[in-house]
Scaffold this active site. Structure first.
Site, short mmCIF file in Angstrom:
data_model
loop_
_atom_site.label_atom_id
_atom_site.label_comp_id
_atom_site.label_asym_id
_atom_site.label_seq_id
_atom_site.Cartn_x
_atom_site.Cartn_y
_atom_site.Cartn_z
N HIS A 141 66.34 -0.86 -16.09
CA HIS A 141 65.67 -1.41 -14.92
C HIS A 141 64.66 -0.40 -14.39
O HIS A 141 64.70 0.78 -14.74
CB HIS A 141 66.67 -1.69 -13.79
N GLU B 90 68.38 3.08 -14.45
CA GLU B 90 67.13 2.97 -13.69
C GLU B 90 66.21 4.10 -14.15
O GLU B 90 66.55 5.27 -13.99
CB GLU B 90 67.40 3.08 -12.19
#
Length: 326
Positions: free
Chosen positions: A63, A147
Site C-alpha cells: 500500500h 506501506e
C-alpha cells in the site's frame, strides 16, 4: 503476482473501486462476520486463494500512505483502549516477519512514528474486513501489510529510489519461508496423503493447514515444539521437534494408523506423550521446490518485480488501495 487489486482506483486515483467500495474493508472478518456485499475484485482474490491445490504460506500486500510493516490482528474482538495491540496466536513470528522487512529498508526502519518500522495493526488503528487478517484467519497464510510510501502519488522520478529501498527487504522477507517446519501426513498402510487432518501445534490455537497432497508448512521462530496429528478412526501421533535459525526448514512426517491396524515404527500417542523418529519415506516422491514456489506468493512478487517494467512496479507499490488513508 497481482499488479493491482483495484484497477478502478488506479484509473481514478482513489482508494474505492467504481462502486464506491473500499476493497480493503470488504473481506470476511473474524470479529464482524461477512460483509453484506463482496465486490468482484475481492471475490476474485478469495476464489484464487481458496481454490488453490496448495496452501499459500507467506504473502504480503503493498500500500501507499505511510512507511511501516503492519501485522495481524487489525481488529478487536470487543472494546479496547487506543493503541492497544490485538494479539494473534502467531504474534512472535509475525513480529519477526515484519522486522525482517523493515530492517532492510532504512526510511521505514527509522520512521519516528513506529519503533523499528513495524506495528500491530489494531495498535495503529483498528479496521475490519482487511485482506491481511482474512488470509491468516481463513487460510493460515502469514500475510503482512507493507506501506511503502508516505506520499500516495509520488512522481515517477523517485521510482528507482523506492526500488532500492525495498529490494533487499523483499528478498529477506521471502527467505523467512525457510524457518519453520514442513512435512507430510500419510496413511501408514497405503502411504497415501491425508489432507483432512487436524494438525495442532501445542500451545498455539491456530491449526496448521494441509494441502490435498498431504503437505504442510508452518512458519515458526526458532525453538522447541510439539505437534499432534489426529483424524477420526486413526490413532493420534505427537512429535517433538526443534526449529533452528538456519535456511533449511525442519522436516517432520506423520504416519497415521487406522484404529483396526497394528502399529508402525513410530510412537502413537494416547496420553503418554512420548515420541521417536519415523523411518524415511521413499514411497512418494515430492518436488519440494515446486511445492514451495507454488505455496509462496511472495516469491512471485519478487520475481515479478525483477522482470516487469517500472510501470508495473509503480502499480504494485503506489496504486494498491491504501490502508493508511482513513
Amino acid at each position: 503476482i497481482v499488479p493491482t487489486m483495484n484497477p478502478d482506483g488506479w484509473e481514478n486515483m482513489k482508494r474505492e473501486n467504481s462502486q464506491g467500495i473500499d476493497l480493503n474493508r470488504s473481506f470476511p472478518d473474524q470479529f464482524r462476520g461477512y460483509p453484506s456485499r463482496i465486490p468482484p475484485e475481492t471475490s476474485a482474490i478469495m476464489n484464487w486463494v481458496s481454490n488453490s491445490s496448495y496452501k499459500f504460506v507467506l504473502s504480503a500486500n503493498f500500500h501507499g500512505g505511510d512507511l511501516v510493516a503492519n501485522y495481524p490482528y487489525d481488529g478487536y474482538r470487543g472494546p479496547s483502549s487506543p493503541g492497544q495491540p490485538s494479539i494473534c496466536p502467531d504474534n512472535d513470528i509475525f513480529k519477526e516477519l515484519a522486522l525482517s522487512y523493515s530492517q532492510f529498508n532504512g526510511p521505514m526502519y527509522n520512521n519516528p512514528d513506529f519503533v523499528q518500522g513495524i506495528t500491530n495493526g489494531a495498535a495503529w488503528y483498528p479496521l475490519y474486513g482487511g485482506m491481511q487478517d482474512w488470509n491468516y484467519v481463513w487460510h493460515s497464510c502469514m500475510e503482512i501489510t507493507i506501506e511503502v510510501s508516505i506520499d500516495k502519488w509520488p512522481p515517477s522520478s523517485v521510482i528507482s529510489t523506492f526500488w532500492n529501498d525495498n529490494r533487499d527487504s523483499l528478498v529477506n522477507y521471502m527467505m523467512k519461508v525457510n524457518v519453520g517446519v514442513k512435512g507430510r501426513v500419510l496413511d501408514s498402510s497405503t502411504m497415501r496423503p491425508l489432507s483432512d487432518v487436524s494438525l495442532v501445534l501445542h500451545g498455539n490455537a491456530k491449526l496448521t493447514k494441509i494441502s490435498t497432497d498431504g503437505m504442510f508448512f508452518r512458519l515458526l521462530v526458532p525453538g522447541s515444539y510439539s505437534m499432534t496429528a489426529s483424524r477420526p478412526n486413526y490413532v493420534n501421533v505427537t512429535k517433538h521437534f526443534t526449529v533452528t535459525s538456519n535456511s533449511s526448514m525442519t522436516e517432520l512426517d506423520f504416519l497415521l494408523r487406522r484404529n483396526d491396524l497394528p502399529a508402525v515404527n513410530q510412537t502413537e500417542v494416547s496420553g503418554d506423550n512420548q515420541t521417536r523418529n519415523i523411518p524415511n519415506l521413499e514411497v512418494l516422491v515430492y518436488d519440494g521446490k515446486n511445492h514451495l514456489s507454488s505455496a509462496i506468493v511472495i516469491l512471485y512478487i519478487v520475481v515479478g518485480l525483477l522482470s516487469v517494467s517500472l510501470v508495473i512496479v509503480v502499480s504494485i507499490f503506489f496504486r494498491f488501495s491504501s490502508r493508511a488513508n482513513l
